[in-house]
Scaffold this motif. Structure first.
Motif, PDB file in Angstrom:
ATOM      1  N   ALA A   8      -1.015  -3.730  -5.876  1.00  0.00           N
ATOM      2  CA  ALA A   8      -0.616  -2.397  -5.433  1.00  0.00           C
ATOM      3  C   ALA A   8      -1.850  -1.604  -5.055  1.00  0.00           C
ATOM      4  CB  ALA A   8       0.164  -1.690  -6.541  1.00  0.00           C
ATOM      5  N   LEU A   9      -1.946  -1.202  -3.807  1.00  0.00           N
ATOM      6  CA  LEU A   9      -3.087  -0.451  -3.304  1.00  0.00           C
ATOM      7  C   LEU A   9      -2.751   1.031  -3.299  1.00  0.00           C
ATOM      8  CD1 LEU A   9      -4.041  -2.811  -0.324  1.00  0.00           C
ATOM      9  CD2 LEU A   9      -4.870  -2.867  -2.694  1.00  0.00           C
ATOM     10  N   ASP A  10      -3.319   1.757  -4.242  1.00  0.00           N
ATOM     11  CA  ASP A  10      -3.090   3.186  -4.436  1.00  0.00           C
ATOM     12  C   ASP A  10      -1.603   3.529  -4.280  1.00  0.00           C
ATOM     13  OD1 ASP A  10      -4.674   5.387  -5.260  1.00  0.00           O
ATOM     14  OD2 ASP A  10      -4.290   6.372  -3.359  1.00  0.00           O
ATOM     15  N   PRO A  11      -0.778   3.089  -5.225  1.00  0.00           N
ATOM     16  CA  PRO A  11       0.674   3.306  -5.132  1.00  0.00           C
ATOM     17  C   PRO A  11       1.036   4.764  -4.911  1.00  0.00           C
ATOM     18  CG  PRO A  11       0.130   1.899  -7.005  1.00  0.00           C
ATOM     19  CD  PRO A  11      -1.163   2.443  -6.478  1.00  0.00           C
ATOM     20  N   ALA A  12       2.117   4.987  -4.181  1.00  0.00           N
ATOM     21  CA  ALA A  12       2.558   6.341  -3.846  1.00  0.00           C
ATOM     22  C   ALA A  12       2.752   7.189  -5.098  1.00  0.00           C
ATOM     23  CB  ALA A  12       3.861   6.267  -3.050  1.00  0.00           C
ATOM     24  N   ASN A  13       2.411   8.459  -4.966  1.00  0.00           N
ATOM     25  CA  ASN A  13       2.451   9.398  -6.085  1.00  0.00           C
ATOM     26  C   ASN A  13       3.890   9.815  -6.399  1.00  0.00           C
ATOM     27  OD1 ASN A  13       2.071  11.453  -7.923  1.00  0.00           O
ATOM     28  ND2 ASN A  13       0.433  12.450  -6.772  1.00  0.00           N
ATOM     29  N   PRO A  14       4.397   9.527  -7.594  1.00  0.00           N
ATOM     30  CA  PRO A  14       5.757   9.932  -7.960  1.00  0.00           C
ATOM     31  C   PRO A  14       5.987  11.434  -7.924  1.00  0.00           C
ATOM     32  CG  PRO A  14       4.911   8.290  -9.501  1.00  0.00           C
ATOM     33  CD  PRO A  14       3.753   8.729  -8.643  1.00  0.00           C
ATOM     34  N   LEU A  15       4.916  12.230  -7.979  1.00  0.00           N
ATOM     35  CA  LEU A  15       5.082  13.680  -7.933  1.00  0.00           C
ATOM     36  C   LEU A  15       5.731  14.132  -6.628  1.00  0.00           C
ATOM     37  CD1 LEU A  15       1.707  14.907  -9.478  1.00  0.00           C
ATOM     38  CD2 LEU A  15       3.956  14.900 -10.555  1.00  0.00           C
ATOM     39  N   PHE A  16       5.539  13.329  -5.559  1.00  0.00           N
ATOM     40  CA  PHE A  16       6.141  13.691  -4.287  1.00  0.00           C
ATOM     41  C   PHE A  16       7.634  13.373  -4.264  1.00  0.00           C
ATOM     42  CE2 PHE A  16       1.693  13.019  -2.700  1.00  0.00           C
ATOM     43  CZ  PHE A  16       1.461  14.335  -2.367  1.00  0.00           C
ATOM     44  N   TYR A  17       8.057  12.471  -5.123  1.00  0.00           N
ATOM     45  CA  TYR A  17       9.469  12.080  -5.166  1.00  0.00           C
ATOM     46  C   TYR A  17       9.768  11.550  -6.564  1.00  0.00           C
ATOM     47  CZ  TYR A  17      13.911  10.929  -3.041  1.00  0.00           C
ATOM     48  OH  TYR A  17      15.243  10.918  -2.709  1.00  0.00           O
ATOM     49  N   PRO A  18       9.999  12.456  -7.512  1.00  0.00           N
ATOM     50  CA  PRO A  18      10.022  12.085  -8.932  1.00  0.00           C
ATOM     51  C   PRO A  18      11.220  11.267  -9.397  1.00  0.00           C
ATOM     52  CG  PRO A  18      10.590  14.400  -8.656  1.00  0.00           C
ATOM     53  CD  PRO A  18      10.155  13.912  -7.306  1.00  0.00           C
ATOM     54  N   PHE A  19      12.242  11.130  -8.553  1.00  0.00           N
ATOM     55  CA  PHE A  19      13.449  10.442  -9.016  1.00  0.00           C
ATOM     56  C   PHE A  19      13.597   9.051  -8.422  1.00  0.00           C
ATOM     57  CE2 PHE A  19      14.214  15.052  -8.731  1.00  0.00           C
ATOM     58  CZ  PHE A  19      14.350  15.333 -10.073  1.00  0.00           C
ATOM     59  N   HIS A  27       0.850  -1.194   0.000  1.00  0.00           N
ATOM     60  CA  HIS A  27       0.000   0.000   0.000  1.00  0.00           C
ATOM     61  C   HIS A  27       0.882   1.238   0.000  1.00  0.00           C
ATOM     62  CE1 HIS A  27      -2.280   3.179   2.424  1.00  0.00           C
ATOM     63  NE2 HIS A  27      -2.879   3.146   1.248  1.00  0.00           N
ATOM     64  N   SER A  28       0.538   2.215  -0.851  1.00  0.00           N
ATOM     65  CA  SER A  28       1.197   3.504  -0.854  1.00  0.00           C
ATOM     66  C   SER A  28       2.708   3.359  -1.051  1.00  0.00           C
ATOM     67  CB  SER A  28       0.874   4.239   0.452  1.00  0.00           C
ATOM     68  OG  SER A  28       1.402   5.543   0.459  1.00  0.00           O
ATOM     69  N   LEU A  29       3.495   3.780  -0.079  1.00  0.00           N
ATOM     70  CA  LEU A  29       4.945   3.695  -0.179  1.00  0.00           C
ATOM     71  C   LEU A  29       5.441   2.261  -0.010  1.00  0.00           C
ATOM     72  CD1 LEU A  29       7.139   5.689  -0.794  1.00  0.00           C
ATOM     73  CD2 LEU A  29       7.405   6.142   1.658  1.00  0.00           C
ATOM     74  N   ILE A  82      -5.225  -1.045  -7.468  1.00  0.00           N
ATOM     75  CA  ILE A  82      -6.492  -0.439  -7.072  1.00  0.00           C
ATOM     76  C   ILE A  82      -6.231   1.044  -6.821  1.00  0.00           C
ATOM     77  CG2 ILE A  82      -8.354  -0.358  -5.372  1.00  0.00           C
ATOM     78  CD1 ILE A  82      -7.982  -3.312  -4.890  1.00  0.00           C
ATOM     79  N   HIS A  83      -6.841   1.894  -7.634  1.00  0.00           N
ATOM     80  CA  HIS A  83      -6.670   3.341  -7.528  1.00  0.00           C
ATOM     81  C   HIS A  83      -7.836   3.961  -6.767  1.00  0.00           C
ATOM     82  CE1 HIS A  83      -3.397   3.515 -10.524  1.00  0.00           C
ATOM     83  NE2 HIS A  83      -4.100   2.637 -11.232  1.00  0.00           N
ATOM     84  N   THR A  84      -7.507   4.789  -5.753  1.00  0.00           N
ATOM     85  CA  THR A  84      -8.555   5.497  -5.015  1.00  0.00           C
ATOM     86  C   THR A  84      -8.239   6.980  -4.801  1.00  0.00           C
ATOM     87  OG1 THR A  84      -7.556   4.808  -2.906  1.00  0.00           O
ATOM     88  CG2 THR A  84      -9.382   3.453  -3.773  1.00  0.00           C
TER      89      THR A  84
END
Length: 305
Positions: A175-186, A152-154, A201-203
């Motif tokens: 993968a349950l709503d995988p962490a957003n790459p925008l917060f850590y793009p590299f 989940h997430s991270l 699963i995207h929420t």
């Protein structure tokens, strides 16, 4: 607003350089001190989720003595969480329901509760440790075909390392709503090649969850974006109210274990077509626990869980 975004990404880039990450998808193991306090927790699932046995992540072989001859699910929680969190315990109870699988929790709370960008860097190292622990278990007799990893997430990037850093194929990663790459793009995120079959699963797409398609099957709950039913559109960052939609992915999966027939998704090219009932007659699939080997985009509705 644009100026803020530019400064935000510049800050992330500078922090990346300062921490000297290099190739974050490398499979080299961190030093032994880093691994202290990172554990695999086996759940006895005897109607008491508190009944557990703890194994160091660098020496998981003893766990093979307690694993039964059935599939083993490894669950990896996300940023700011720990084994005692209600959201994590919700999942543990669901996975233990009817004792259908061996249940193992990766406890990386030593690093998960740090600032997000620091936790992400530590998560990549935890992922390498996790890949090594899976490799040691397989080397000592764990059946590869009975490995199932849920993140989940991270926790999702951590799960991906089990596929990236081993020469065998993980059968399934959820993968349950995988962490957003925008917060850590590299960073090093889950890839579609990290397992034979990957369902997402995207929420909370574009919020705490990714906008990216990472799997072989993408499941969108109520369109996949916030606010999910019963959640707010926005609140104080990282507050319980603000992560409500992000956490909903875990709640959906947990409920899918108890009531699989209540979570049926329809394959559809987009959410607009789904809402306008233009996808009737298309392929349907269970969501979460009972889902299996489908490909493409699937949409489903839920109420407040």
């Amino acid at each position: 607003m644009l100026t803020f975004i530019i400064y935000f990404y510049l800050l992330l880039f500078l922090m990346r350089i300062m921490h000297g990450q290099g190739n974050s998808c490398a499979c080299n193991q961190p030093d032994s001190d880093f691994a202290i306090g990172v554990n695999l927790i086996y759940y006895k699932c005897n109607n008491e989720t508190s009944g557990t046995i703890v194994y160091p992540i660098t020496a998981p072989e003893e766990m093979l003595k307690v694993l039964e001859d059935k599939r083993t699910i490894f669950y990896i929680f996300g940023h700011s969480q720990s084994p005692d969190d209600a959201n994590v315990q919700l999942m543990m109870r669901a996975l233990c329901y009817e004792r259908t699988d061996n249940v193992v929790l990766l406890d990386w709370s030593k690093y998960s509760k740090l600032f997000y960008w620091i936790s992400f860097q530590r998560a990549e190292k935890v992922g390498r440790l996790f890949a090594q622990s899976i490799r040691l278990l397989v080397k000592n007799g764990l059946d590869i075909s009975k490995i199932y990893i849920i993140g989940h997430s991270l926790g999702v990037p951590i799960a991906g390392f089990a596929g990236k850093c081993n020469d065998f194929t993980i059968p399934r990663i959820t993968a349950l709503d995988p962490a957003n790459p925008l917060f850590y793009p590299f960073g090093c995120y889950l890839r579609s090649t990290d397992a034979a079959w990957i369902d997402i699963i995207h929420t909370d797409m574009g919020g705490y969850g990714t906008l990216t398609c990472m799997g072989t099957a993408e499941f969108y709950a109520n369109g996949g974006t916030r606010p999910q039913p019963g959640c707010k559109l926005i609140d104080n960052p990282f507050s319980k109210a603000d992560v409500c939609s992000h956490q909903r992915s875990v709640e959906i999966y947990a409920e899918s274990k108890y009531h699989p027939k209540e979570f049926i998704a329809v394959q559809c090219p987009c959410y607009v077509d789904y809402k306008e009932n233009k996808c009737k007659g298309n392929l349907q699939s269970y969501v979460g626990y009972a889902a299996s080997d489908v490909h493409g985009s699937f949409y489903f509705h839920t109420g407040t869980l």
